[in-house]
Design an enzyme around this catalytic site. Structure first.
Site, PDB file in Angstrom:
ATOM      1  N   LYS A  22      69.842 -32.293 -38.198  1.00 18.86           N
ATOM      2  CA  LYS A  22      69.851 -31.299 -39.276  1.00 18.86           C
ATOM      3  C   LYS A  22      69.119 -31.821 -40.506  1.00 18.86           C
ATOM      4  O   LYS A  22      68.310 -31.111 -41.120  1.00 18.86           O
ATOM      5  CB  LYS A  22      71.295 -30.955 -39.658  1.00 18.86           C
ATOM      6  CG  LYS A  22      71.393 -29.984 -40.825  1.00 18.86           C
ATOM      7  CD  LYS A  22      72.797 -29.884 -41.379  1.00 18.86           C
ATOM      8  CE  LYS A  22      73.084 -31.019 -42.317  1.00 18.86           C
ATOM      9  NZ  LYS A  22      73.907 -30.666 -43.485  1.00 18.86           N
ATOM     10  N   ASN A  23      69.384 -33.076 -40.879  1.00 16.89           N
ATOM     11  CA  ASN A  23      68.815 -33.614 -42.117  1.00 16.89           C
ATOM     12  C   ASN A  23      67.325 -33.922 -42.003  1.00 16.89           C
ATOM     13  O   ASN A  23      66.677 -34.192 -43.009  1.00 16.89           O
ATOM     14  CB  ASN A  23      69.583 -34.865 -42.546  1.00 16.89           C
ATOM     15  CG  ASN A  23      70.972 -34.538 -43.046  1.00 16.89           C
ATOM     16  OD1 ASN A  23      71.252 -33.397 -43.434  1.00 16.89           O
ATOM     17  ND2 ASN A  23      71.861 -35.516 -43.038  1.00 16.89           N
ATOM     18  N   ARG A  92      72.843 -27.554 -50.383  1.00 20.73           N
ATOM     19  CA  ARG A  92      72.085 -28.314 -51.369  1.00 20.73           C
ATOM     20  C   ARG A  92      70.641 -28.558 -50.937  1.00 20.73           C
ATOM     21  O   ARG A  92      69.755 -28.754 -51.759  1.00 20.73           O
ATOM     22  CB  ARG A  92      72.770 -29.651 -51.648  1.00 20.73           C
ATOM     23  CG  ARG A  92      72.752 -30.629 -50.482  1.00 20.73           C
ATOM     24  CD  ARG A  92      73.556 -31.874 -50.758  1.00 20.73           C
ATOM     25  NE  ARG A  92      73.622 -32.734 -49.591  1.00 20.73           N
ATOM     26  CZ  ARG A  92      72.817 -33.773 -49.367  1.00 20.73           C
ATOM     27  NH1 ARG A  92      71.871 -34.065 -50.234  1.00 20.73           N
ATOM     28  NH2 ARG A  92      72.955 -34.510 -48.301  1.00 20.73           N
ATOM     29  N   CYS A 116      78.555 -29.367 -49.968  1.00 13.94           N
ATOM     30  CA  CYS A 116      79.889 -29.961 -49.889  1.00 13.94           C
ATOM     31  C   CYS A 116      80.320 -30.500 -51.241  1.00 13.94           C
ATOM     32  O   CYS A 116      79.510 -31.005 -52.019  1.00 13.94           O
ATOM     33  CB  CYS A 116      79.898 -31.101 -48.871  1.00 13.94           C
ATOM     34  SG  CYS A 116      79.701 -30.571 -47.164  1.00 13.94           S
ATOM     35  N   ARG A 121      75.301 -34.451 -57.269  1.00 14.51           N
ATOM     36  CA  ARG A 121      74.037 -34.800 -56.626  1.00 14.51           C
ATOM     37  C   ARG A 121      72.930 -34.158 -57.453  1.00 14.51           C
ATOM     38  O   ARG A 121      72.357 -33.140 -57.096  1.00 14.51           O
ATOM     39  CB  ARG A 121      74.024 -34.315 -55.175  1.00 14.51           C
ATOM     40  CG  ARG A 121      75.071 -35.034 -54.341  1.00 14.51           C
ATOM     41  CD  ARG A 121      74.934 -34.714 -52.878  1.00 14.51           C
ATOM     42  NE  ARG A 121      75.797 -33.602 -52.525  1.00 14.51           N
ATOM     43  CZ  ARG A 121      76.149 -33.312 -51.283  1.00 14.51           C
ATOM     44  NH1 ARG A 121      75.722 -34.045 -50.292  1.00 14.51           N
ATOM     45  NH2 ARG A 121      76.912 -32.292 -51.027  1.00 14.51           N
ATOM     46  N   PRO A 122      72.640 -34.736 -58.605  1.00 14.62           N
ATOM     47  CA  PRO A 122      71.739 -34.077 -59.545  1.00 14.62           C
ATOM     48  C   PRO A 122      70.306 -34.019 -59.034  1.00 14.62           C
ATOM     49  O   PRO A 122      69.873 -34.845 -58.231  1.00 14.62           O
ATOM     50  CB  PRO A 122      71.842 -34.958 -60.792  1.00 14.62           C
ATOM     51  CG  PRO A 122      72.243 -36.300 -60.284  1.00 14.62           C
ATOM     52  CD  PRO A 122      73.134 -36.033 -59.105  1.00 14.62           C
ATOM     53  N   ASP A 124      67.743 -34.155 -61.134  1.00 13.84           N
ATOM     54  CA  ASP A 124      66.890 -34.609 -62.231  1.00 13.84           C
ATOM     55  C   ASP A 124      65.717 -35.457 -61.740  1.00 13.84           C
ATOM     56  O   ASP A 124      64.640 -35.436 -62.352  1.00 13.84           O
ATOM     57  CB  ASP A 124      67.702 -35.377 -63.279  1.00 13.84           C
ATOM     58  CG  ASP A 124      68.454 -36.566 -62.709  1.00 13.84           C
ATOM     59  OD1 ASP A 124      68.828 -36.518 -61.524  1.00 13.84           O
ATOM     60  OD2 ASP A 124      68.661 -37.537 -63.444  1.00 13.84           O
ATOM     61  N   GLN A 125      65.901 -36.196 -60.635  1.00 12.76           N
ATOM     62  CA  GLN A 125      64.801 -37.023 -60.132  1.00 12.76           C
ATOM     63  C   GLN A 125      63.670 -36.148 -59.567  1.00 12.76           C
ATOM     64  O   GLN A 125      62.489 -36.490 -59.685  1.00 12.76           O
ATOM     65  CB  GLN A 125      65.306 -37.993 -59.062  1.00 12.76           C
ATOM     66  CG  GLN A 125      66.393 -38.945 -59.535  1.00 12.76           C
ATOM     67  CD  GLN A 125      65.952 -39.771 -60.739  1.00 12.76           C
ATOM     68  OE1 GLN A 125      64.935 -40.444 -60.712  1.00 12.76           O
ATOM     69  NE2 GLN A 125      66.725 -39.689 -61.813  1.00 12.76           N
ATOM     70  N   ASP A 308      77.444 -40.940 -44.512  1.00 14.02           N
ATOM     71  CA  ASP A 308      77.820 -39.841 -43.628  1.00 14.02           C
ATOM     72  C   ASP A 308      78.646 -40.290 -42.428  1.00 14.02           C
ATOM     73  O   ASP A 308      79.094 -39.454 -41.635  1.00 14.02           O
ATOM     74  CB  ASP A 308      76.571 -39.102 -43.141  1.00 14.02           C
ATOM     75  CG  ASP A 308      76.055 -38.101 -44.162  1.00 14.02           C
ATOM     76  OD1 ASP A 308      76.713 -37.909 -45.194  1.00 14.02           O
ATOM     77  OD2 ASP A 308      74.981 -37.511 -43.930  1.00 14.02           O
ATOM     78  N   ARG A 400      78.031 -26.175 -40.131  1.00 15.91           N
ATOM     79  CA  ARG A 400      76.838 -26.508 -40.904  1.00 15.91           C
ATOM     80  C   ARG A 400      76.128 -27.728 -40.331  1.00 15.91           C
ATOM     81  O   ARG A 400      74.937 -27.917 -40.590  1.00 15.91           O
ATOM     82  CB  ARG A 400      77.201 -26.791 -42.373  1.00 15.91           C
ATOM     83  CG  ARG A 400      77.698 -25.573 -43.154  1.00 15.91           C
ATOM     84  CD  ARG A 400      77.990 -25.917 -44.610  1.00 15.91           C
ATOM     85  NE  ARG A 400      76.867 -26.668 -45.157  1.00 15.91           N
ATOM     86  CZ  ARG A 400      76.960 -27.869 -45.729  1.00 15.91           C
ATOM     87  NH1 ARG A 400      78.131 -28.458 -45.829  1.00 15.91           N
ATOM     88  NH2 ARG A 400      75.909 -28.476 -46.204  1.00 15.91           N
TER      89      ARG A 400
END
Length: 420
Positions: A22-23, A92, A116, A121-122, A124-125, A308, A400
């Site tokens: 998935k990722n 996300r 989740c 988990r910003p 900004d980067q 994970d 998911r």
């Protein structure tokens, strides 16, 4: 809302085929936005997050064709560079459309994502990197709004190792003018899989899998066919399930190459693990001891132990012989499953980002609640070994990230049933 009913006490044994990752699939689906030509992907898992991403791309004007695990995307008609909140609030990974849209269209409006509830988990980067490449970016009413005439190559340094940040900036850079260097880049295999797909589309990328990635921008990308890599977290989860139940399983369609940290810990716990390899085939075989030995873990970015897999190992350690210490360094809110494991009889003490797990001889079935995707997997493992019946509520998280998990577990000898 669906629940999962597990009758514990059955030893897992037999063979199961693992799905695509998935990722890896999610960012690669977004890579289709970078070209006017069709991109065909194979080994795509059938998961809710994948379905959400395909719907999101379709509403942008991408033509989507799906036949089982094969997906073909044609973004020649891309006409709506918008990712609305109502479509991305549960996922996300939706932020991964930002880089490709800005690179291809020169504009994007992307809702700040959900997912989740395991901590901040910003993005900004992502914003910092795109700004350095010449994008004009603002956050307005919960949306990231970006515009540019054309992105320019730049030297980018992320303040923290971020997988989606690395992927987003890499996709943006392939169509930028000049060279982009991403320092402190994520090294995860999924980043490498995305880079391999982009290269097959005509991108010029070197260094993927290291902490410095170099991208030479090109004028355009073309179509390609790419196979999604195996899901290393699904693989690790089934290995842990077999280990917890004292089982013996053979997992096909996967690879141990990305699982060194997990395999090492399972062997430390007393499991016998071997790999089968040929030019066209690879499998992992695990044989578990009668009782596992407790193993301590510390999560960190790849190639260290993956966050994970933390919940699954907490479930393992709950029944193992001895005491283990688990340190979570990635997400600040990822011990919520500990309280639920305690309802089954686990002895777990939490102090900040550290959990101390004292193994017990027996867990007892109870009703528990899944709080996130990997917590769901940890509770399933505990339910498989608990005495009596365990009911796991709020299992929508599972759909998911785990394809056909009830069928695969049932084929391995578990007694698992979905309750609607």
């Amino acid at each position: 809302m669906d629940k999962l009913l597990i009758e514990g006490g059955h030893r897992l044994q037999g063979e199961a085929e693992m799905s695509g990752a998935k990722n890896a699939a999610l960012p690669i689906l977004c890579a289709a936005l970078l070209t006017r030509e069709p991109l065909t992907l194979t080994n795509v898992p059938q998961l809710n997050d994948i379905g959400t991403m395909l719907k999101l791309l379709a509403q942008m004007g991408v033509a989507v064709q799906r036949d089982g695990s094969v997906v073909t995307l044609d973004a020649s008609g891309l006409n709506n560079p918008l990712a609305p909140y109502e479509m991305v609030k549960t996922m996300r990974a939706s932020i991964l459309v930002l880089g490709p849209l800005v690179a291809r269209c020169g504009e994007a409006k992307v809702s700040l994502p959900g997912g989740c509830a395991i901590g901040a988990r910003p993005v900004d980067q992502h914003i910092k990197g795109l700004t350095a490449m010449g994008a004009d970016i603002a956050v307005e009413h919960g949306y990231v709004v970006a515009r540019t005439s054309r992105l320019r190559g730049a030297r980018l340094f992320t303040d923290m190792v971020t997988v989606t940040g690395t992927e987003n900036l890499m996709m943006a850079a392939v169509l930028a003018e000049g060279e982009t260097v991403i320092e402190n880049a994520a090294r995860e295999p999924e980043v490498v899989d995305l880079a391999n797909c982009l290269v097959s589309m005509g991108a010029r990328i070197s260094g993927a899998g290291s902490d410095v990635i170099r991208i030479q921008g090109v004028e355009r990308l073309h179509g390609a066919t790419h196979r999604i890599m195996p899901d290393r977290i699904e693989t690790g989860t089934y290995l842990c399930a077999a280990a917890a139940t004292g089982g013996e399983i053979r997992l096909t369609g996967t690879s141990a190459a990305y699982l060194d940290a997990v395999v090492d810990k399972l062997m430390d716990a007393g499991c016998d693990i071997r790999t089968e390899k040929s030019p066209s085939f690879e499998a992992i075989v695990l044989r578990a001891p009668q009782r596992l030995k407790a193993v301590s873990i510390r999560t960190a970015p790849y190639p260290a132990f993956p966050t994970d897999m933390q919940a699954q190992f907490m479930a393992l350690n709950a029944l193992a012989e001895g005491t283990s210490i688990i340190r979570e360094t990635i997400f600040e809110n990822r011990f919520m499953h500990a309280v639920e494991l305690a309802r089954l009889g686990a002895d777990i003490r939490i102090d900040g980002n550290t959990a101390v797990v004292q193994g017990v001889a027996q867990l007892d079935g109870a009703t528990v609640m899944a709080t996130d995707l990997r917590a769901s997997a940890g509770l399933i493992i505990a339910g498989l070994v608990a005495r009596g019946e365990t009911v796991i509520e709020r299992i929508y998280h599972l759909d998911r990230g785990y394809e056909r998990i009830e069928q695969k577990l049932t084929a391995l000898g578990a007694t698992v049933r979905r309750l609607s």
